[in-house]
Scaffold this active site. Structure first.
Site, PDB file in Angstrom:
ATOM      1  N   HIS A   1     -77.564   2.228  77.239  1.00 14.44           N
ATOM      2  CA  HIS A   1     -76.824   2.467  78.853  1.00 14.44           C
ATOM      3  C   HIS A   1     -76.256   3.455  79.764  1.00 14.44           C
ATOM      4  CE1 HIS A   1     -73.820  -0.125  81.525  1.00 14.44           C
ATOM      5  NE2 HIS A   1     -73.062   0.895  81.048  1.00 14.44           N
TER       6      HIS A   1
ATOM      7  N   HIS B   1     -73.496   2.622  86.210  1.00 15.31           N
ATOM      8  CA  HIS B   1     -73.463   1.813  87.123  1.00 15.31           C
ATOM      9  C   HIS B   1     -74.336   2.200  88.304  1.00 15.31           C
ATOM     10  CE1 HIS B   1     -71.690  -1.643  84.801  1.00 15.31           C
ATOM     11  NE2 HIS B   1     -72.958  -3.075  84.869  1.00 15.31           N
TER      12      HIS B   1
ATOM     13  N   ASP C   1     -72.260   2.950  97.807  1.00 16.23           N
ATOM     14  CA  ASP C   1     -71.308   3.491  98.805  1.00 16.23           C
ATOM     15  C   ASP C   1     -71.068   5.275  98.567  1.00 16.23           C
ATOM     16  OD1 ASP C   1     -70.287   3.746  95.953  1.00 16.23           O
ATOM     17  OD2 ASP C   1     -68.147   2.410  95.768  1.00 16.23           O
TER      18      ASP C   1
ATOM     19  N   ARG D   1     -74.498   5.810  94.454  1.00 17.88           N
ATOM     20  CA  ARG D   1     -73.261   6.810  93.862  1.00 17.88           C
ATOM     21  C   ARG D   1     -73.538   6.014  91.995  1.00 17.88           C
ATOM     22  NH1 ARG D   1     -68.438   4.398  91.423  1.00 17.88           N
ATOM     23  NH2 ARG D   1     -68.346   2.409  93.187  1.00 17.88           N
TER      24      ARG D   1
ATOM     25  N   CYS E   1     -72.318   5.874  89.286  1.00 17.35           N
ATOM     26  CA  CYS E   1     -71.417   5.390  88.123  1.00 17.35           C
ATOM     27  C   CYS E   1     -71.620   6.222  86.462  1.00 17.35           C
ATOM     28  CB  CYS E   1     -70.183   4.465  88.763  1.00 17.35           C
ATOM     29  SG  CYS E   1     -68.880   4.986  88.263  1.00 17.35           S
TER      30      CYS E   1
END
Length: 130
Positions: free
Chosen positions: A101, A104, A108, A116, A118
């Site tokens: 993981h 995300h 935007d 993006r 993140c």
């Protein structure tokens, strides 16, 4: 080539914090990660398997407190999946080689992609440019 390890092997390889983020889909607190305000030239790789994920020239200050990039270095190295945890629908970003993981992706971000990515610092290792 896929990297597959047992949970015990991942625990031995990763710090407890990186294990919690990469293997248990955790999130570090905003503005606490090593790379949120890091802008040295180089490549950000997967902390778990070393796969190159993001280049420093795609990194930008999103003001969100996590490292943010407008595109992956190689789209084949990341995978996106729908995440419906925490009562919302988001797009999770994973390392496509070891299933770590990473964070995300949101719609935007800046041009040219408007995205993006993140990403948790705990999911990354930085390799500086020569």
């Amino acid at each position: 080539m896929k990297v597959i390890k047992s949970e015990q092997q991942w625990r031995e390889l990763l710090s407890p914090e990186s294990y919690q983020v990469t293997r248990q889909k955790g999130t570090e607190r905003a503005f606490t990660g090593e790379y949120w305000d890091h802008f040295q030239p180089g490549i950000y790789t997967c902390v778990a398997c070393g796969t190159p994920l993001f280049a420093s020239d795609t990194k930008f200050d999103a003001g969100c407190g996590w490292p943010s990039y407008f595109e992956p270095l190689n789209p084949q190295n990341v995978r996106e999946e729908t995440d419906t945890s925490h009562g919302m629908v988001r797009t999770e970003v994973l390392c496509n080689v070891c299933d770590a993981h990473l964070g995300h992706v949101f719609p935007d971000g800046p041009p040219p992609t408007g995205l993006r990515y993140c990403i948790n610092s705990l999911s990354l290792r930085f390799d500086p440019a020569e």
